[in-house]
Design a protein around this motif. Structure first.
Motif, PDB file in Angstrom:
ATOM      1  N   GLY A  70      -2.580  21.064  26.020  1.00  0.00           N
ATOM      2  CA  GLY A  70      -1.602  20.283  25.274  1.00  0.00           C
ATOM      3  C   GLY A  70      -2.234  19.767  23.996  1.00  0.00           C
ATOM      4  O   GLY A  70      -3.192  20.337  23.484  1.00  0.00           O
ATOM      5  N   SER A  71      -1.721  18.666  23.497  1.00  0.00           N
ATOM      6  CA  SER A  71      -2.309  18.068  22.302  1.00  0.00           C
ATOM      7  C   SER A  71      -2.712  16.628  22.595  1.00  0.00           C
ATOM      8  O   SER A  71      -2.316  16.050  23.605  1.00  0.00           O
ATOM      9  CB  SER A  71      -1.330  18.129  21.125  1.00  0.00           C
ATOM     10  OG  SER A  71      -0.174  17.392  21.410  1.00  0.00           O
ATOM     11  N   ALA A  72      -3.511  16.081  21.701  1.00  0.00           N
ATOM     12  CA  ALA A  72      -3.954  14.702  21.860  1.00  0.00           C
ATOM     13  C   ALA A  72      -4.094  14.080  20.475  1.00  0.00           C
ATOM     14  O   ALA A  72      -4.481  14.753  19.517  1.00  0.00           O
ATOM     15  CB  ALA A  72      -5.276  14.644  22.605  1.00  0.00           C
ATOM     16  N   ARG A  73      -3.769  12.798  20.402  1.00  0.00           N
ATOM     17  CA  ARG A  73      -3.883  12.034  19.154  1.00  0.00           C
ATOM     18  C   ARG A  73      -4.825  10.867  19.400  1.00  0.00           C
ATOM     19  O   ARG A  73      -4.776  10.242  20.459  1.00  0.00           O
ATOM     20  CB  ARG A  73      -2.527  11.493  18.702  1.00  0.00           C
ATOM     21  CG  ARG A  73      -1.425  12.504  18.523  1.00  0.00           C
ATOM     22  CD  ARG A  73      -1.671  13.514  17.455  1.00  0.00           C
ATOM     23  NE  ARG A  73      -1.837  12.901  16.148  1.00  0.00           N
ATOM     24  CZ  ARG A  73      -2.125  13.570  15.043  1.00  0.00           C
ATOM     25  NH1 ARG A  73      -2.305  14.881  15.097  1.00  0.00           N
ATOM     26  NH2 ARG A  73      -2.260  12.955  13.897  1.00  0.00           N
ATOM     27  N   ALA A  74      -5.662  10.572  18.437  1.00  0.00           N
ATOM     28  CA  ALA A  74      -6.548   9.415  18.492  1.00  0.00           C
ATOM     29  C   ALA A  74      -5.955   8.352  17.579  1.00  0.00           C
ATOM     30  O   ALA A  74      -5.692   8.602  16.403  1.00  0.00           O
ATOM     31  CB  ALA A  74      -7.952   9.797  18.037  1.00  0.00           C
ATOM     32  N   LEU A  75      -5.710   7.173  18.134  1.00  0.00           N
ATOM     33  CA  LEU A  75      -5.031   6.098  17.416  1.00  0.00           C
ATOM     34  C   LEU A  75      -5.923   4.868  17.358  1.00  0.00           C
ATOM     35  O   LEU A  75      -6.426   4.405  18.378  1.00  0.00           O
ATOM     36  CB  LEU A  75      -3.725   5.737  18.128  1.00  0.00           C
ATOM     37  CG  LEU A  75      -2.831   6.908  18.524  1.00  0.00           C
ATOM     38  CD1 LEU A  75      -1.803   6.485  19.545  1.00  0.00           C
ATOM     39  CD2 LEU A  75      -2.166   7.487  17.302  1.00  0.00           C
ATOM     40  N   GLN A  76      -6.094   4.354  16.141  1.00  0.00           N
ATOM     41  CA  GLN A  76      -6.887   3.141  15.951  1.00  0.00           C
ATOM     42  C   GLN A  76      -6.264   2.379  14.785  1.00  0.00           C
ATOM     43  O   GLN A  76      -6.379   2.795  13.630  1.00  0.00           O
ATOM     44  CB  GLN A  76      -8.341   3.495  15.661  1.00  0.00           C
ATOM     45  CG  GLN A  76      -9.277   2.311  15.636  1.00  0.00           C
ATOM     46  CD  GLN A  76     -10.690   2.766  15.353  1.00  0.00           C
ATOM     47  OE1 GLN A  76     -10.939   3.344  14.305  1.00  0.00           O
ATOM     48  NE2 GLN A  76     -11.591   2.512  16.284  1.00  0.00           N
ATOM     49  N   GLY A  77      -5.579   1.297  15.116  1.00  0.00           N
ATOM     50  CA  GLY A  77      -4.857   0.560  14.078  1.00  0.00           C
ATOM     51  C   GLY A  77      -3.813   1.449  13.430  1.00  0.00           C
ATOM     52  O   GLY A  77      -3.004   2.078  14.106  1.00  0.00           O
ATOM     53  N   PHE A  91      -2.409  11.538  25.113  1.00  0.00           N
ATOM     54  CA  PHE A  91      -2.283  12.924  25.558  1.00  0.00           C
ATOM     55  C   PHE A  91      -0.816  13.319  25.589  1.00  0.00           C
ATOM     56  O   PHE A  91       0.015  12.585  26.104  1.00  0.00           O
ATOM     57  CB  PHE A  91      -2.867  13.085  26.962  1.00  0.00           C
ATOM     58  CG  PHE A  91      -4.346  12.825  27.036  1.00  0.00           C
ATOM     59  CD1 PHE A  91      -5.251  13.835  26.778  1.00  0.00           C
ATOM     60  CD2 PHE A  91      -4.825  11.564  27.362  1.00  0.00           C
ATOM     61  CE1 PHE A  91      -6.610  13.601  26.848  1.00  0.00           C
ATOM     62  CE2 PHE A  91      -6.183  11.317  27.436  1.00  0.00           C
ATOM     63  CZ  PHE A  91      -7.081  12.335  27.171  1.00  0.00           C
ATOM     64  N   ILE A  92      -0.522  14.493  25.068  1.00  0.00           N
ATOM     65  CA  ILE A  92       0.849  15.002  25.039  1.00  0.00           C
ATOM     66  C   ILE A  92       0.860  16.374  25.712  1.00  0.00           C
ATOM     67  O   ILE A  92       0.165  17.294  25.283  1.00  0.00           O
ATOM     68  CB  ILE A  92       1.368  15.102  23.590  1.00  0.00           C
ATOM     69  CG1 ILE A  92       1.255  13.738  22.912  1.00  0.00           C
ATOM     70  CG2 ILE A  92       2.793  15.637  23.553  1.00  0.00           C
ATOM     71  CD1 ILE A  92       1.214  13.775  21.424  1.00  0.00           C
ATOM     72  N   ASP A  93       1.628  16.489  26.792  1.00  0.00           N
ATOM     73  CA  ASP A  93       1.749  17.736  27.547  1.00  0.00           C
ATOM     74  C   ASP A  93       0.410  18.228  28.096  1.00  0.00           C
ATOM     75  O   ASP A  93       0.125  19.425  28.081  1.00  0.00           O
ATOM     76  CB  ASP A  93       2.409  18.829  26.704  1.00  0.00           C
ATOM     77  CG  ASP A  93       3.828  18.471  26.310  1.00  0.00           C
ATOM     78  OD1 ASP A  93       4.502  17.794  27.113  1.00  0.00           O
ATOM     79  OD2 ASP A  93       4.273  18.860  25.218  1.00  0.00           O
ATOM     80  N   CYS A  94      -0.399  17.297  28.587  1.00  0.00           N
ATOM     81  CA  CYS A  94      -1.683  17.637  29.222  1.00  0.00           C
ATOM     82  C   CYS A  94      -1.587  17.336  30.712  1.00  0.00           C
ATOM     83  O   CYS A  94      -0.915  16.392  31.118  1.00  0.00           O
ATOM     84  CB  CYS A  94      -2.825  16.825  28.622  1.00  0.00           C
ATOM     85  SG  CYS A  94      -3.111  17.183  26.886  1.00  0.00           S
ATOM     86  N   SER A  95      -2.294  18.105  31.510  1.00  0.00           N
ATOM     87  CA  SER A  95      -2.287  17.886  32.956  1.00  0.00           C
ATOM     88  C   SER A  95      -3.200  16.709  33.309  1.00  0.00           C
ATOM     89  O   SER A  95      -4.090  16.341  32.539  1.00  0.00           O
ATOM     90  CB  SER A  95      -2.757  19.140  33.683  1.00  0.00           C
ATOM     91  OG  SER A  95      -4.144  19.350  33.457  1.00  0.00           O
TER      92      SER A  95
END
Length: 75
Positions: free
Chosen positions: A27-34, A59-63
């Protein structure tokens, strides 16, 4: 399915292992900080935010099995 973990990478070894695992995600993943939001598969993006401490990893659409591989850095 979306899931968020708060993680912190303390060493260069942590960074390398994190990037190896992130690039293998189906799937995809985003790192968010502020206000910062980067692709978690981006080496430069992760390097730019890890120096400021912990960040949220979305995490988006990850097992669950894939997500569990990142729990060692969870804070």
């Amino acid at each position: 399915m979306e899931k968020i973990l708060t993680v912190k990478l303390n060493t260069l070894k942590d960074f390398r292992e994190f990037m190896e695992r992130a690039t293998m995600l189906n799937g995809s993943a985003r790192a968010l900080q502020g206000e910062t939001n980067v692709d978690a598969k981006s080496t430069l993006g992760i390097a730019s935010i890890m120096e400021f401490g912990s960040f949220n990893l979305k995490f988006i659409d990850c097992s669950e099995t894939e997500i569990d591989k990142f729990r060692q850095w969870e804070v």
